[in-house]
Design a protein around this motif. Structure first.
Motif, PDB file in Angstrom:
ATOM      1  N   GLU A   1      11.021  10.960   0.163  1.00  0.00           N
ATOM      2  CA  GLU A   1      10.489  12.195  -0.382  1.00  0.00           C
ATOM      3  C   GLU A   1      10.672  12.196  -1.886  1.00  0.00           C
ATOM      4  O   GLU A   1      11.777  11.974  -2.392  1.00  0.00           O
ATOM      5  N   VAL A   2       9.563  12.434  -2.599  1.00  0.00           N
ATOM      6  CA  VAL A   2       9.543  12.459  -4.057  1.00  0.00           C
ATOM      7  C   VAL A   2       8.591  13.555  -4.514  1.00  0.00           C
ATOM      8  O   VAL A   2       7.447  13.611  -4.047  1.00  0.00           O
ATOM      9  N   ASP A   3       9.080  14.408  -5.403  1.00  0.00           N
ATOM     10  CA  ASP A   3       8.228  15.438  -6.003  1.00  0.00           C
ATOM     11  C   ASP A   3       7.501  16.290  -4.968  1.00  0.00           C
ATOM     12  O   ASP A   3       6.317  16.597  -5.113  1.00  0.00           O
ATOM     13  N   GLY A   4       8.189  16.641  -3.903  1.00  0.00           N
ATOM     14  CA  GLY A   4       7.613  17.523  -2.893  1.00  0.00           C
ATOM     15  C   GLY A   4       6.608  16.874  -1.966  1.00  0.00           C
ATOM     16  O   GLY A   4       5.881  17.573  -1.251  1.00  0.00           O
ATOM     17  N   ARG A   5       6.560  15.560  -1.964  1.00  0.00           N
ATOM     18  CA  ARG A   5       5.658  14.832  -1.068  1.00  0.00           C
ATOM     19  C   ARG A   5       6.436  13.734  -0.373  1.00  0.00           C
ATOM     20  O   ARG A   5       7.424  13.233  -0.885  1.00  0.00           O
TER      21      ARG A   5
ATOM     22  N   TRP B   1       0.853  -1.196   0.000  1.00  0.00           N
ATOM     23  CA  TRP B   1       0.000   0.000   0.000  1.00  0.00           C
ATOM     24  C   TRP B   1       0.885   1.240   0.000  1.00  0.00           C
ATOM     25  O   TRP B   1       1.978   1.225   0.565  1.00  0.00           O
ATOM     26  N   ARG B   2       0.394   2.323  -0.626  1.00  0.00           N
ATOM     27  CA  ARG B   2       1.090   3.619  -0.631  1.00  0.00           C
ATOM     28  C   ARG B   2       0.147   4.728  -0.196  1.00  0.00           C
ATOM     29  O   ARG B   2      -1.042   4.731  -0.531  1.00  0.00           O
ATOM     30  N   GLY B   3       0.735   5.686   0.541  1.00  0.00           N
ATOM     31  CA  GLY B   3       0.033   6.911   0.897  1.00  0.00           C
ATOM     32  C   GLY B   3       1.033   8.054   0.930  1.00  0.00           C
ATOM     33  O   GLY B   3       2.248   7.827   1.053  1.00  0.00           O
ATOM     34  N   TRP B   4       0.550   9.290   0.799  1.00  0.00           N
ATOM     35  CA  TRP B   4       1.427  10.457   0.717  1.00  0.00           C
ATOM     36  C   TRP B   4       0.984  11.547   1.687  1.00  0.00           C
ATOM     37  O   TRP B   4      -0.217  11.784   1.857  1.00  0.00           O
ATOM     38  N   THR B   5       1.974  12.190   2.301  1.00  0.00           N
ATOM     39  CA  THR B   5       1.741  13.334   3.184  1.00  0.00           C
ATOM     40  C   THR B   5       2.590  14.503   2.689  1.00  0.00           C
ATOM     41  O   THR B   5       3.464  14.346   1.838  1.00  0.00           O
ATOM     42  N   ARG B   6       2.341  15.669   3.274  1.00  0.00           N
ATOM     43  CA  ARG B   6       3.258  16.785   3.076  1.00  0.00           C
ATOM     44  C   ARG B   6       4.551  16.430   3.808  1.00  0.00           C
ATOM     45  O   ARG B   6       4.507  15.767   4.850  1.00  0.00           O
ATOM     46  N   PRO B   7       5.709  16.832   3.296  1.00  0.00           N
ATOM     47  CA  PRO B   7       6.973  16.484   3.950  1.00  0.00           C
ATOM     48  C   PRO B   7       7.017  16.885   5.419  1.00  0.00           C
ATOM     49  O   PRO B   7       7.528  16.140   6.256  1.00  0.00           O
ATOM     50  N   GLU B   8       6.446  18.029   5.748  1.00  0.00           N
ATOM     51  CA  GLU B   8       6.498  18.489   7.139  1.00  0.00           C
ATOM     52  C   GLU B   8       5.619  17.648   8.072  1.00  0.00           C
ATOM     53  O   GLU B   8       5.810  17.650   9.290  1.00  0.00           O
ATOM     54  N   ASP B   9       4.664  16.910   7.510  1.00  0.00           N
ATOM     55  CA  ASP B   9       3.791  16.043   8.318  1.00  0.00           C
ATOM     56  C   ASP B   9       4.321  14.615   8.437  1.00  0.00           C
ATOM     57  O   ASP B   9       3.784  13.815   9.200  1.00  0.00           O
ATOM     58  N   ALA B  10       5.361  14.296   7.678  1.00  0.00           N
ATOM     59  CA  ALA B  10       5.862  12.917   7.625  1.00  0.00           C
ATOM     60  C   ALA B  10       6.293  12.369   8.982  1.00  0.00           C
ATOM     61  O   ALA B  10       5.911  11.242   9.329  1.00  0.00           O
ATOM     62  N   PRO B  11       7.062  13.115   9.787  1.00  0.00           N
ATOM     63  CA  PRO B  11       7.459  12.537  11.084  1.00  0.00           C
ATOM     64  C   PRO B  11       6.257  12.221  11.989  1.00  0.00           C
ATOM     65  O   PRO B  11       6.232  11.168  12.634  1.00  0.00           O
TER      66      PRO B  11
ATOM     67  N   PHE C   1      -3.600  13.564   7.955  1.00  0.00           N
ATOM     68  CA  PHE C   1      -2.238  13.496   7.434  1.00  0.00           C
ATOM     69  C   PHE C   1      -2.153  13.300   5.923  1.00  0.00           C
ATOM     70  O   PHE C   1      -1.328  13.924   5.261  1.00  0.00           O
ATOM     71  N   LEU C   2      -2.961  12.419   5.393  1.00  0.00           N
ATOM     72  CA  LEU C   2      -2.787  11.987   4.003  1.00  0.00           C
ATOM     73  C   LEU C   2      -3.334  13.010   3.013  1.00  0.00           C
ATOM     74  O   LEU C   2      -4.479  13.444   3.123  1.00  0.00           O
ATOM     75  N   ILE C   3      -2.500  13.359   2.033  1.00  0.00           N
ATOM     76  CA  ILE C   3      -2.944  14.234   0.942  1.00  0.00           C
ATOM     77  C   ILE C   3      -3.289  13.418  -0.300  1.00  0.00           C
ATOM     78  O   ILE C   3      -3.918  13.930  -1.215  1.00  0.00           O
ATOM     79  N   ASP C   4      -2.890  12.163  -0.313  1.00  0.00           N
ATOM     80  CA  ASP C   4      -3.234  11.231  -1.381  1.00  0.00           C
ATOM     81  C   ASP C   4      -3.030   9.827  -0.826  1.00  0.00           C
ATOM     82  O   ASP C   4      -2.233   9.628   0.096  1.00  0.00           O
ATOM     83  N   ARG C   5      -3.748   8.870  -1.370  1.00  0.00           N
ATOM     84  CA  ARG C   5      -3.635   7.492  -0.877  1.00  0.00           C
ATOM     85  C   ARG C   5      -4.177   6.515  -1.898  1.00  0.00           C
ATOM     86  O   ARG C   5      -5.040   6.873  -2.699  1.00  0.00           O
TER      87      ARG C   5
END
Length: 99
Positions: free
Chosen positions: A43-47, A4-14, A82-86
């Motif tokens: 981190e890829v493409d700002g996410r 599974w994959r999901g994406w957050t903003r880099p600042e929310d990752a921790p 947290f998630l901006i895409d999933r």
């Protein structure tokens, strides 16, 4: 193997990483038939991309974790914070060789 994959903003990752350990990691590893997990981040493409791999004894064990339709991703209460895409679905693979 389940992925599974999901994406957050880099600042929310921790913070999401900490949240995943309390929710998803605990859920996966406490389910009978789970053979292990790898939770990864890059981190890829700002996410920040989270890629989760889990290993299971059988599809019955996956269903014990995921529910009747194991192709549907499992989400927790605060994932929307947290998630901006999933990915809404997961992929399953039969592992035929490993070292």
């Amino acid at each position: 193997m389940r992925t599974w994959r999901g994406w957050t903003r880099p600042e929310d990752a921790p913070a999401y990483e900490t949240y995943l350990m309390k929710t998803g990691f605990a859920g996966y590893t406490s389910t009978p038939g789970n053979l292990g997990v790898h939770f990864t981040r890059r981190e890829v493409d700002g996410r920040a991309e989270f890629f989760l791999l889990s290993y299971w004894e059988s599809m019955e064990a996956v269903r014990a974790f995921a529910g009747e339709d194991p192709s549907v991703a499992v989400f927790y209460d605060e994932d929307d914070d947290f998630l901006i895409d999933r990915e809404r679905t997961v992929e399953h693979y039969e592992v035929f060789a490993s070292a």
